[in-house]
Motif scaffolding. Structure first.
Motif, PDB file in Angstrom:
ATOM      1  N   LYS A   1       4.080  -0.250  -3.364  1.00  0.00           N
ATOM      2  CA  LYS A   1       2.631  -0.324  -3.550  1.00  0.00           C
ATOM      3  C   LYS A   1       2.205  -1.724  -3.967  1.00  0.00           C
ATOM      4  CE  LYS A   1       1.549   4.473  -4.640  1.00  0.00           C
ATOM      5  NZ  LYS A   1       1.042   5.406  -5.656  1.00  0.00           N
ATOM      6  N   SER A   2       2.972  -2.334  -4.872  1.00  0.00           N
ATOM      7  CA  SER A   2       2.615  -3.677  -5.324  1.00  0.00           C
ATOM      8  C   SER A   2       2.735  -4.681  -4.183  1.00  0.00           C
ATOM      9  CB  SER A   2       3.489  -4.100  -6.507  1.00  0.00           C
ATOM     10  OG  SER A   2       4.835  -4.245  -6.115  1.00  0.00           O
ATOM     11  N   LYS A   3       3.779  -4.555  -3.346  1.00  0.00           N
ATOM     12  CA  LYS A   3       3.922  -5.454  -2.205  1.00  0.00           C
ATOM     13  C   LYS A   3       2.775  -5.270  -1.227  1.00  0.00           C
ATOM     14  CE  LYS A   3       8.926  -6.057  -2.143  1.00  0.00           C
ATOM     15  NZ  LYS A   3      10.165  -5.830  -1.388  1.00  0.00           N
ATOM     16  N   LEU A   4       2.394  -4.019  -0.990  1.00  0.00           N
ATOM     17  CA  LEU A   4       1.284  -3.736  -0.092  1.00  0.00           C
ATOM     18  C   LEU A   4      -0.008  -4.325  -0.628  1.00  0.00           C
ATOM     19  CD1 LEU A   4       0.224  -2.267   2.433  1.00  0.00           C
ATOM     20  CD2 LEU A   4      -0.120  -0.271   0.990  1.00  0.00           C
ATOM     21  N   ASN A   5      -0.248  -4.151  -1.924  1.00  0.00           N
ATOM     22  CA  ASN A   5      -1.458  -4.708  -2.526  1.00  0.00           C
ATOM     23  C   ASN A   5      -1.467  -6.226  -2.465  1.00  0.00           C
ATOM     24  OD1 ASN A   5      -2.584  -2.233  -3.100  1.00  0.00           O
ATOM     25  ND2 ASN A   5      -1.673  -2.122  -5.139  1.00  0.00           N
ATOM     26  N   GLU A   6      -0.302  -6.854  -2.683  1.00  0.00           N
ATOM     27  CA  GLU A   6      -0.208  -8.308  -2.580  1.00  0.00           C
ATOM     28  C   GLU A   6      -0.517  -8.757  -1.157  1.00  0.00           C
ATOM     29  OE1 GLU A   6       3.638  -9.503  -3.920  1.00  0.00           O
ATOM     30  OE2 GLU A   6       3.270  -8.824  -5.972  1.00  0.00           O
ATOM     31  N   MET A   7      -0.004  -8.040  -0.185  1.00  0.00           N
ATOM     32  CA  MET A   7      -0.256  -8.375   1.210  1.00  0.00           C
ATOM     33  C   MET A   7      -1.736  -8.230   1.533  1.00  0.00           C
ATOM     34  SD  MET A   7       1.092  -9.449   4.014  1.00  0.00           S
ATOM     35  CE  MET A   7       2.820  -9.122   3.916  1.00  0.00           C
ATOM     36  N   LYS A   8      -2.354  -7.160   1.043  1.00  0.00           N
ATOM     37  CA  LYS A   8      -3.788  -6.952   1.268  1.00  0.00           C
ATOM     38  C   LYS A   8      -4.594  -8.094   0.670  1.00  0.00           C
ATOM     39  CE  LYS A   8      -3.919  -1.900   1.368  1.00  0.00           C
ATOM     40  NZ  LYS A   8      -4.391  -0.709   0.642  1.00  0.00           N
ATOM     41  N   GLU A   9      -4.263  -8.467  -0.563  1.00  0.00           N
ATOM     42  CA  GLU A   9      -4.989  -9.554  -1.218  1.00  0.00           C
ATOM     43  C   GLU A   9      -4.785 -10.859  -0.466  1.00  0.00           C
ATOM     44  OE1 GLU A   9      -7.145  -9.492  -3.752  1.00  0.00           O
ATOM     45  OE2 GLU A   9      -6.948  -7.306  -3.675  1.00  0.00           O
ATOM     46  N   GLY A  10      -3.584 -11.094   0.006  1.00  0.00           N
ATOM     47  CA  GLY A  10      -3.310 -12.297   0.787  1.00  0.00           C
ATOM     48  C   GLY A  10      -4.132 -12.341   2.062  1.00  0.00           C
ATOM     49  N   MET A  11      -4.237 -11.203   2.734  1.00  0.00           N
ATOM     50  CA  MET A  11      -5.024 -11.146   3.963  1.00  0.00           C
ATOM     51  C   MET A  11      -6.502 -11.365   3.660  1.00  0.00           C
ATOM     52  SD  MET A  11      -2.866 -10.758   6.342  1.00  0.00           S
ATOM     53  CE  MET A  11      -3.754 -10.175   7.759  1.00  0.00           C
ATOM     54  N   ARG A  12      -6.981 -10.818   2.572  1.00  0.00           N
ATOM     55  CA  ARG A  12      -8.387 -10.991   2.198  1.00  0.00           C
ATOM     56  C   ARG A  12      -8.677 -12.448   1.873  1.00  0.00           C
ATOM     57  NH1 ARG A  12      -8.204  -5.723  -1.492  1.00  0.00           N
ATOM     58  NH2 ARG A  12      -8.601  -4.189   0.134  1.00  0.00           N
ATOM     59  N   LYS A  13      -7.744 -13.093   1.172  1.00  0.00           N
ATOM     60  CA  LYS A  13      -7.943 -14.501   0.822  1.00  0.00           C
ATOM     61  C   LYS A  13      -7.934 -15.371   2.067  1.00  0.00           C
ATOM     62  CE  LYS A  13      -6.100 -14.261  -3.841  1.00  0.00           C
ATOM     63  NZ  LYS A  13      -5.015 -14.673  -4.726  1.00  0.00           N
ATOM     64  N   LYS A  14      -7.066 -15.071   3.022  1.00  0.00           N
ATOM     65  CA  LYS A  14      -7.016 -15.842   4.262  1.00  0.00           C
ATOM     66  C   LYS A  14      -8.318 -15.724   5.018  1.00  0.00           C
ATOM     67  CE  LYS A  14      -2.071 -15.759   5.126  1.00  0.00           C
ATOM     68  NZ  LYS A  14      -1.005 -15.263   5.993  1.00  0.00           N
ATOM     69  N   ARG A  15      -8.909 -14.550   5.009  1.00  0.00           N
ATOM     70  CA  ARG A  15     -10.162 -14.327   5.710  1.00  0.00           C
ATOM     71  C   ARG A  15     -11.312 -15.082   5.047  1.00  0.00           C
ATOM     72  NH1 ARG A  15     -11.677  -8.284   6.200  1.00  0.00           N
ATOM     73  NH2 ARG A  15      -9.736  -8.166   5.086  1.00  0.00           N
ATOM     74  N   LYS A  16     -11.292 -15.205   3.732  1.00  0.00           N
ATOM     75  CA  LYS A  16     -12.387 -15.818   3.000  1.00  0.00           C
ATOM     76  C   LYS A  16     -12.295 -17.342   2.964  1.00  0.00           C
ATOM     77  CE  LYS A  16     -13.278 -11.907  -0.015  1.00  0.00           C
ATOM     78  NZ  LYS A  16     -13.298 -11.422  -1.391  1.00  0.00           N
TER      79      LYS A  16
END
Length: 92
Positions: free
Chosen positions: A44-59
């Motif tokens: 779950k933590s890895k998934l959340n980190e990946m999600k946050e990384g993708m969101r940051k890349k988009r922004k």
């Protein structure tokens, strides 16, 4: 009487060993459950980190959003327009 006492002692020993085995199995089950929960938390933590990384890349490209968006739209728009020809097979 002594034979009866020996038989009872053997049976009690068997009962105790069964109880000990049951306790050990319960401990093993608990350990496996705890390990599975830890693995699930790590996933779950890895998934959340990946999600946050993708969101940051988009922004990130906030200054040049319009330019980047038009490029991606043009590329995305041209890909579906290219249609592959259907292959036909004729039997003579």
């Amino acid at each position: 009487m002594t034979i009866l006492a020996m038989v009872n002692a053997d049976k009690e020993g068997q009962i105790e060993s069964k109880m000990m085995k049951a306790r050990q199995m319960e401990e093993i089950r608990e350990a496996r459950k705890a390990e599975a929960e830890k693995k699930q938390e790590i996933r779950k933590s890895k998934l959340n980190e990946m999600k946050e990384g993708m969101r940051k890349k988009r922004k990130r490209p906030s200054a040049g959003e319009e330019k980047d968006d038009t490029k991606t739209e043009a590329t995305a728009g041209t890909k579906p327009l290219k249609l592959k020809k259907k292959k036909s097979v004729s039997f003579a």
